[in-house]
Design a protein around this motif. Sequence first.
Motif, short mmCIF file in Angstrom:
data_model
loop_
_atom_site.label_atom_id
_atom_site.label_comp_id
_atom_site.label_asym_id
_atom_site.label_seq_id
_atom_site.Cartn_x
_atom_site.Cartn_y
_atom_site.Cartn_z
N THR A 1 34.49 32.88 39.59
CA THR A 1 33.23 32.38 39.47
C THR A 1 32.96 31.00 39.12
OG1 THR A 1 33.03 33.29 37.22
CG2 THR A 1 32.11 34.92 39.00
N TRP A 2 34.02 30.34 38.57
CA TRP A 2 34.29 29.19 38.41
C TRP A 2 34.46 28.26 39.31
CZ3 TRP A 2 32.17 27.97 33.23
CH2 TRP A 2 32.44 26.48 33.07
N ALA A 3 33.55 27.02 39.57
CA ALA A 3 33.89 26.22 40.94
C ALA A 3 33.95 24.73 40.39
CB ALA A 3 32.54 26.60 41.80
N LEU A 4 34.90 24.30 41.17
CA LEU A 4 35.11 22.56 41.01
C LEU A 4 34.02 22.27 42.22
CD1 LEU A 4 36.36 20.10 39.77
CD2 LEU A 4 38.11 20.59 41.59
N ALA A 5 32.90 21.84 42.03
CA ALA A 5 31.97 21.36 43.22
C ALA A 5 32.63 19.94 43.80
CB ALA A 5 30.62 21.17 42.71
N HIS A 6 33.03 18.88 43.06
CA HIS A 6 33.67 17.94 43.48
C HIS A 6 34.65 16.99 42.42
CE1 HIS A 6 29.97 15.94 42.23
NE2 HIS A 6 30.65 15.02 41.64
N LEU A 7 35.80 16.45 42.91
CA LEU A 7 36.67 15.46 41.88
C LEU A 7 37.01 14.44 42.88
CD1 LEU A 7 39.12 16.70 39.66
CD2 LEU A 7 39.17 14.64 40.79
N TYR A 8 36.60 13.52 42.64
CA TYR A 8 36.97 12.11 43.26
C TYR A 8 37.39 11.12 42.26
CZ TYR A 8 34.42 13.95 47.42
OH TYR A 8 34.18 14.84 48.44
N THR A 9 38.46 10.25 42.69
CA THR A 9 39.13 9.28 41.99
C THR A 9 39.03 8.13 42.77
OG1 THR A 9 41.28 9.60 42.27
CG2 THR A 9 40.19 10.62 40.16
N SER A 10 38.86 6.68 42.31
CA SER A 10 39.08 5.66 43.15
C SER A 10 40.43 5.52 43.31
CB SER A 10 38.67 4.34 42.23
OG SER A 10 37.52 4.38 41.78
N VAL A 11 40.50 4.81 44.93
CA VAL A 11 42.09 4.65 45.28
C VAL A 11 43.13 4.12 44.20
CG1 VAL A 11 43.45 3.59 47.09
CG2 VAL A 11 41.26 4.81 47.50
N GLY A 12 42.39 3.07 43.49
CA GLY A 12 43.39 2.26 42.48
C GLY A 12 43.85 2.95 41.63
N VAL A 13 43.24 4.16 41.21
CA VAL A 13 43.82 4.93 40.13
C VAL A 13 44.60 6.29 40.65
CG1 VAL A 13 42.19 4.31 38.54
CG2 VAL A 13 41.82 6.33 39.78
N HIS A 14 44.84 6.61 41.98
CA HIS A 14 45.70 7.53 42.57
C HIS A 14 46.98 7.51 42.05
CE1 HIS A 14 42.94 8.33 46.36
NE2 HIS A 14 42.37 8.68 45.32
N GLY A 15 47.46 8.50 41.65
CA GLY A 15 48.91 8.50 40.84
C GLY A 15 49.24 8.28 39.57
N SER A 16 47.81 8.11 38.83
CA SER A 16 47.86 7.56 37.51
C SER A 16 47.86 9.03 36.62
CB SER A 16 46.40 6.86 37.18
OG SER A 16 45.28 7.48 37.27
N GLY A 17 47.62 10.19 37.08
CA GLY A 17 47.40 11.28 35.97
C GLY A 17 45.95 11.48 35.81
N LEU A 18 45.00 10.65 36.05
CA LEU A 18 43.57 10.78 36.00
C LEU A 18 43.11 12.32 36.91
CD1 LEU A 18 41.02 9.96 34.39
CD2 LEU A 18 40.50 8.54 36.67
N ALA A 19 43.34 12.34 37.68
CA ALA A 19 42.87 13.51 38.68
C ALA A 19 43.21 14.77 37.73
CB ALA A 19 43.16 13.59 40.05
N GLN A 20 44.36 14.78 37.23
CA GLN A 20 45.18 15.93 36.49
C GLN A 20 44.38 16.08 35.45
OE1 GLN A 20 47.60 18.02 37.78
NE2 GLN A 20 46.77 19.35 36.14
N ARG A 21 44.03 15.07 34.61
CA ARG A 21 43.29 15.06 33.20
C ARG A 21 41.86 15.70 33.53
NH1 ARG A 21 42.00 9.94 29.97
NH2 ARG A 21 40.62 10.82 28.50
N MET A 22 41.41 15.03 34.61
CA MET A 22 40.05 15.51 35.15
C MET A 22 39.74 17.07 35.31
SD MET A 22 38.71 12.11 37.23
CE MET A 22 36.97 12.83 37.43
#
Length: 188
Positions: A110-131
């Motif tokens: 029942t828990w949904a991730l509606a969206h998660l986007y990061t800027s191209v410049g931070v891809h691979g930084s671990g930010l998406a994982q943290r988010m």
Amino acid sequence: MTFTLEPLTHADVPYYVRSHLEMTIQTYAHLVSPLFAASRWAERAAREASTHDEIDDADAALAAGRDPFRRHWVAKNERGGIVGVMASGRGVEEWEPDAAADLWRPPEATWALAHLYTSVGVHGSGLAQRMLRAGLPSGEAAYLWCYMENPRALAFYARNGFAPDGLEVLCGPEWGDRVIARLVRPAA
């Protein structure tokens, strides 16, 4: 790089919506019609209004001790620029059963991730994982929708325990009539 991650406030809504639109357009530009960007920008005012409403609804739910339907998060770099946007919460979006029509079955989570986007410049930084960790409760089953033609996202979600549950739909003409699949992460 240093990032802050915090719940979205009303003051940041215009910047959040602009960033969300820019990241969405950049992510799918190679898959959709050239009219996609113009269509997304035309939604800007309505998205700002609905995001303000969702902040108010989330604040009220949290104050009442309930999980919000949608809560928005914003990631900023050390200069205050938005480098990531996310929305998650408990509940199915209105478009989901409509898009699936006769194939619809509720997700096991029942828990949904509606969206998660990061800027191209931070891809691979671990930010998406943290988010993702901030937006989805630890150990709870969750689900999301993902383009089947987005290998980077599919790999990221697979590393985080998400797998297709068999429900696939076309995302509609404005989004390129591409196949999107519902991915589910079981409870830990």
